[in-house]
Design a protein around this motif. Structure first.
Motif, PDB file in Angstrom:
ATOM      1  N   ASP A  54       0.601  12.092  -5.931  1.00  0.00           N
ATOM      2  CA  ASP A  54      -0.529  12.038  -4.792  1.00  0.00           C
ATOM      3  C   ASP A  54      -1.213  10.668  -4.982  1.00  0.00           C
ATOM      4  OD1 ASP A  54      -2.393  13.253  -2.984  1.00  0.00           O
ATOM      5  OD2 ASP A  54      -4.131  13.024  -4.378  1.00  0.00           O
ATOM      6  N   ALA A  55      -1.286  10.058  -5.971  1.00  0.00           N
ATOM      7  CA  ALA A  55      -1.655   8.539  -5.844  1.00  0.00           C
ATOM      8  C   ALA A  55      -0.792   7.623  -5.344  1.00  0.00           C
ATOM      9  CB  ALA A  55      -2.019   8.196  -7.429  1.00  0.00           C
ATOM     10  N   PHE A  56       0.431   7.860  -5.521  1.00  0.00           N
ATOM     11  CA  PHE A  56       1.521   7.076  -5.115  1.00  0.00           C
ATOM     12  C   PHE A  56       1.761   7.062  -3.400  1.00  0.00           C
ATOM     13  CE2 PHE A  56       3.281   6.010  -9.203  1.00  0.00           C
ATOM     14  CZ  PHE A  56       3.636   4.676  -8.993  1.00  0.00           C
ATOM     15  N   GLN A  57       1.406   8.610  -2.885  1.00  0.00           N
ATOM     16  CA  GLN A  57       1.411   8.726  -1.777  1.00  0.00           C
ATOM     17  C   GLN A  57       0.322   8.014  -0.873  1.00  0.00           C
ATOM     18  OE1 GLN A  57       3.985  10.551   0.053  1.00  0.00           O
ATOM     19  NE2 GLN A  57       2.717  10.003   1.958  1.00  0.00           N
ATOM     20  N   LYS A  58      -0.977   8.044  -1.487  1.00  0.00           N
ATOM     21  CA  LYS A  58      -1.925   7.297  -1.053  1.00  0.00           C
ATOM     22  C   LYS A  58      -1.838   5.966  -0.771  1.00  0.00           C
ATOM     23  CE  LYS A  58      -5.277  11.023  -2.141  1.00  0.00           C
ATOM     24  NZ  LYS A  58      -6.463  11.222  -2.825  1.00  0.00           N
ATOM     25  N   LEU A  59      -1.030   5.428  -1.934  1.00  0.00           N
ATOM     26  CA  LEU A  59      -0.922   3.918  -2.097  1.00  0.00           C
ATOM     27  C   LEU A  59       0.409   3.435  -1.011  1.00  0.00           C
ATOM     28  CD1 LEU A  59      -0.717   1.246  -3.898  1.00  0.00           C
ATOM     29  CD2 LEU A  59       1.586   2.040  -4.434  1.00  0.00           C
ATOM     30  N   THR A  60       1.116   4.372  -0.712  1.00  0.00           N
ATOM     31  CA  THR A  60       2.055   4.027   0.213  1.00  0.00           C
ATOM     32  C   THR A  60       1.585   4.215   1.560  1.00  0.00           C
ATOM     33  OG1 THR A  60       4.065   4.988  -0.922  1.00  0.00           O
ATOM     34  CG2 THR A  60       4.166   5.053   1.282  1.00  0.00           C
ATOM     35  N   GLU A  61       0.710   5.135   1.899  1.00  0.00           N
ATOM     36  CA  GLU A  61      -0.222   5.300   3.317  1.00  0.00           C
ATOM     37  C   GLU A  61      -1.030   3.881   3.429  1.00  0.00           C
ATOM     38  OE1 GLU A  61      -2.484   8.928   2.814  1.00  0.00           O
ATOM     39  OE2 GLU A  61      -0.519  10.034   2.901  1.00  0.00           O
ATOM     40  N   ASN A  62      -1.684   3.614   2.474  1.00  0.00           N
ATOM     41  CA  ASN A  62      -2.412   2.361   2.444  1.00  0.00           C
ATOM     42  C   ASN A  62      -1.562   1.144   2.908  1.00  0.00           C
ATOM     43  OD1 ASN A  62      -4.855   3.584   2.175  1.00  0.00           O
ATOM     44  ND2 ASN A  62      -4.775   3.536   0.021  1.00  0.00           N
ATOM     45  N   ALA A  63      -0.614   1.022   2.261  1.00  0.00           N
ATOM     46  CA  ALA A  63       0.436  -0.146   2.529  1.00  0.00           C
ATOM     47  C   ALA A  63       1.016  -0.030   3.909  1.00  0.00           C
ATOM     48  CB  ALA A  63       1.832  -0.102   1.578  1.00  0.00           C
ATOM     49  N   LYS A  64       1.315   1.086   4.457  1.00  0.00           N
ATOM     50  CA  LYS A  64       1.801   1.434   5.763  1.00  0.00           C
ATOM     51  C   LYS A  64       0.691   0.742   6.682  1.00  0.00           C
ATOM     52  CE  LYS A  64       5.192   4.744   5.012  1.00  0.00           C
ATOM     53  NZ  LYS A  64       5.489   6.139   5.360  1.00  0.00           N
ATOM     54  N   LYS A  65      -0.566   0.929   6.444  1.00  0.00           N
ATOM     55  CA  LYS A  65      -2.036   0.668   7.370  1.00  0.00           C
ATOM     56  C   LYS A  65      -1.724  -0.923   7.517  1.00  0.00           C
ATOM     57  CE  LYS A  65      -4.690   4.594   6.052  1.00  0.00           C
ATOM     58  NZ  LYS A  65      -6.026   5.090   5.585  1.00  0.00           N
ATOM     59  N   LEU A  66      -1.327  -1.456   6.638  1.00  0.00           N
ATOM     60  CA  LEU A  66      -1.265  -3.075   6.674  1.00  0.00           C
ATOM     61  C   LEU A  66       0.070  -3.435   7.142  1.00  0.00           C
ATOM     62  CD1 LEU A  66      -2.859  -4.015   3.067  1.00  0.00           C
ATOM     63  CD2 LEU A  66      -3.844  -4.070   5.126  1.00  0.00           C
ATOM     64  N   ASN A  67       0.917  -2.512   7.587  1.00  0.00           N
ATOM     65  CA  ASN A  67       2.207  -2.736   8.145  1.00  0.00           C
ATOM     66  C   ASN A  67       3.442  -3.465   7.289  1.00  0.00           C
ATOM     67  OD1 ASN A  67       1.873  -1.778  10.779  1.00  0.00           O
ATOM     68  ND2 ASN A  67       0.651  -3.795  11.148  1.00  0.00           N
ATOM     69  N   ALA A  68       2.931  -3.229   5.862  1.00  0.00           N
ATOM     70  CA  ALA A  68       3.794  -3.576   4.823  1.00  0.00           C
ATOM     71  C   ALA A  68       5.255  -2.680   4.926  1.00  0.00           C
ATOM     72  CB  ALA A  68       3.157  -3.575   3.540  1.00  0.00           C
ATOM     73  N   ASN A  69       6.311  -3.149   4.194  1.00  0.00           N
ATOM     74  CA  ASN A  69       7.505  -2.081   3.916  1.00  0.00           C
ATOM     75  C   ASN A  69       7.848  -2.180   2.522  1.00  0.00           C
ATOM     76  OD1 ASN A  69       8.365  -4.983   3.672  1.00  0.00           O
ATOM     77  ND2 ASN A  69      10.150  -4.686   5.191  1.00  0.00           N
ATOM     78  N   ALA A  70       6.962  -2.824   1.695  1.00  0.00           N
ATOM     79  CA  ALA A  70       6.997  -2.731   0.248  1.00  0.00           C
ATOM     80  C   ALA A  70       5.721  -2.901  -0.463  1.00  0.00           C
ATOM     81  CB  ALA A  70       8.208  -3.949  -0.226  1.00  0.00           C
ATOM     82  N   VAL A  71       5.668  -2.437  -1.580  1.00  0.00           N
ATOM     83  CA  VAL A  71       4.521  -2.829  -2.562  1.00  0.00           C
ATOM     84  C   VAL A  71       5.242  -3.188  -4.176  1.00  0.00           C
ATOM     85  CG1 VAL A  71       2.258  -2.054  -3.670  1.00  0.00           C
ATOM     86  CG2 VAL A  71       3.005  -1.181  -1.470  1.00  0.00           C
ATOM     87  N   VAL A  72       4.750  -4.322  -4.473  1.00  0.00           N
ATOM     88  CA  VAL A  72       5.220  -4.864  -5.638  1.00  0.00           C
ATOM     89  C   VAL A  72       4.097  -5.254  -6.679  1.00  0.00           C
ATOM     90  CG1 VAL A  72       7.095  -6.273  -4.429  1.00  0.00           C
ATOM     91  CG2 VAL A  72       4.949  -7.395  -4.931  1.00  0.00           C
ATOM     92  N   GLY A  73       4.432  -5.168  -8.118  1.00  0.00           N
ATOM     93  CA  GLY A  73       3.559  -5.534  -8.902  1.00  0.00           C
ATOM     94  C   GLY A  73       2.853  -4.258  -9.277  1.00  0.00           C
ATOM     95  N   ILE A  74       3.142  -3.059  -9.140  1.00  0.00           N
ATOM     96  CA  ILE A  74       2.315  -1.783  -9.231  1.00  0.00           C
ATOM     97  C   ILE A  74       1.939  -1.574 -10.741  1.00  0.00           C
ATOM     98  CG2 ILE A  74       2.461   0.514  -9.006  1.00  0.00           C
ATOM     99  CD1 ILE A  74       4.294   0.421  -6.753  1.00  0.00           C
ATOM    100  N   LYS A  75       0.693  -1.253 -10.841  1.00  0.00           N
ATOM    101  CA  LYS A  75       0.147  -1.240 -12.016  1.00  0.00           C
ATOM    102  C   LYS A  75      -0.503   0.369 -11.890  1.00  0.00           C
ATOM    103  CE  LYS A  75       0.377  -5.298 -13.845  1.00  0.00           C
ATOM    104  NZ  LYS A  75       2.109  -5.614 -13.580  1.00  0.00           N
ATOM    105  N   LEU A  76      -0.275   1.190 -13.111  1.00  0.00           N
ATOM    106  CA  LEU A  76      -0.654   2.473 -13.165  1.00  0.00           C
ATOM    107  C   LEU A  76      -1.794   2.840 -14.111  1.00  0.00           C
ATOM    108  CD1 LEU A  76       1.096   5.512 -12.316  1.00  0.00           C
ATOM    109  CD2 LEU A  76       0.309   5.594 -14.770  1.00  0.00           C
ATOM    110  N   ASP A  77      -2.708   3.256 -13.824  1.00  0.00           N
ATOM    111  CA  ASP A  77      -3.996   3.802 -14.810  1.00  0.00           C
ATOM    112  C   ASP A  77      -4.055   5.144 -14.960  1.00  0.00           C
ATOM    113  OD1 ASP A  77      -5.920   3.149 -16.617  1.00  0.00           O
ATOM    114  OD2 ASP A  77      -7.289   3.388 -15.207  1.00  0.00           O
ATOM    115  N   LEU A  78      -4.189   5.644 -16.117  1.00  0.00           N
ATOM    116  CA  LEU A  78      -4.267   7.256 -16.262  1.00  0.00           C
ATOM    117  C   LEU A  78      -5.607   7.443 -16.802  1.00  0.00           C
ATOM    118  CD1 LEU A  78      -3.123  10.221 -15.867  1.00  0.00           C
ATOM    119  CD2 LEU A  78      -1.905   9.804 -18.221  1.00  0.00           C
ATOM    120  N   GLU A  79      -6.592   8.246 -16.498  1.00  0.00           N
ATOM    121  CA  GLU A  79      -7.571   8.884 -17.486  1.00  0.00           C
ATOM    122  C   GLU A  79      -7.658  10.218 -17.386  1.00  0.00           C
ATOM    123  OE1 GLU A  79      -9.805   6.426 -18.605  1.00  0.00           O
ATOM    124  OE2 GLU A  79      -8.522   4.807 -17.773  1.00  0.00           O
ATOM    125  N   THR A  80      -8.148  10.948 -18.360  1.00  0.00           N
ATOM    126  CA  THR A  80      -8.437  12.235 -18.716  1.00  0.00           C
ATOM    127  C   THR A  80      -9.559  12.455 -19.361  1.00  0.00           C
ATOM    128  OG1 THR A  80      -7.212  11.983 -20.710  1.00  0.00           O
ATOM    129  CG2 THR A  80      -5.848  12.658 -18.890  1.00  0.00           C
TER     130      THR A  80
END
Length: 102
Positions: A54-80
């Motif tokens: 779900d988080a990656f889907q939202k990241l992709t949607e936000n990148a598309k809103k900026l008319n990007a075709n890639a996202v680099v340097g992705i960092k993942l944070d997980l909290e429980t």
């Protein structure tokens, strides 16, 4: 959409930086009164995977809103939070436009 944790993509060059994008997902598990640990671990794994996707889907949607075709340097944070049966996944990266080197 190309998604990568690296700062470059082999065979492509970054032609434009669009900005930082984020995807956040918070999932809660339903309480289970079964004390079988294998079921509990499977539930935790499924919840984490769902939150990550779900988080990656939202990241992709936000990148598309900026008319990007890639996202680099992705960092993942997980909290429980076991007390709240909550898992939160946040992914952040730089939205870019890339073109092939050819």
């Amino acid at each position: 959409m190309i998604l990568t944790t690296t700062n470059s993509i082999e065979g492509f060059r970054i032609v434009e930086y669009k900005g930082i994008v984020t995807g956040v997902s918070v999932n809660t598990r339903k309480a289970s009164f079964s004390f079988k640990m294998d079921k509990y671990y499977a539930s935790v794994e499924a919840t984490m995977n769902d939150a990550k996707e779900d988080a990656f889907q939202k990241l992709t949607e936000n990148a598309k809103k900026l008319n990007a075709n890639a996202v680099v340097g992705i960092k993942l944070d997980l909290e429980t939070n076991p007390n709240l049966a909550m898992t939160m996944v946040s992914v952040t990266g730089t939205a870019v436009n890339v073109a092939t080197d050819k």
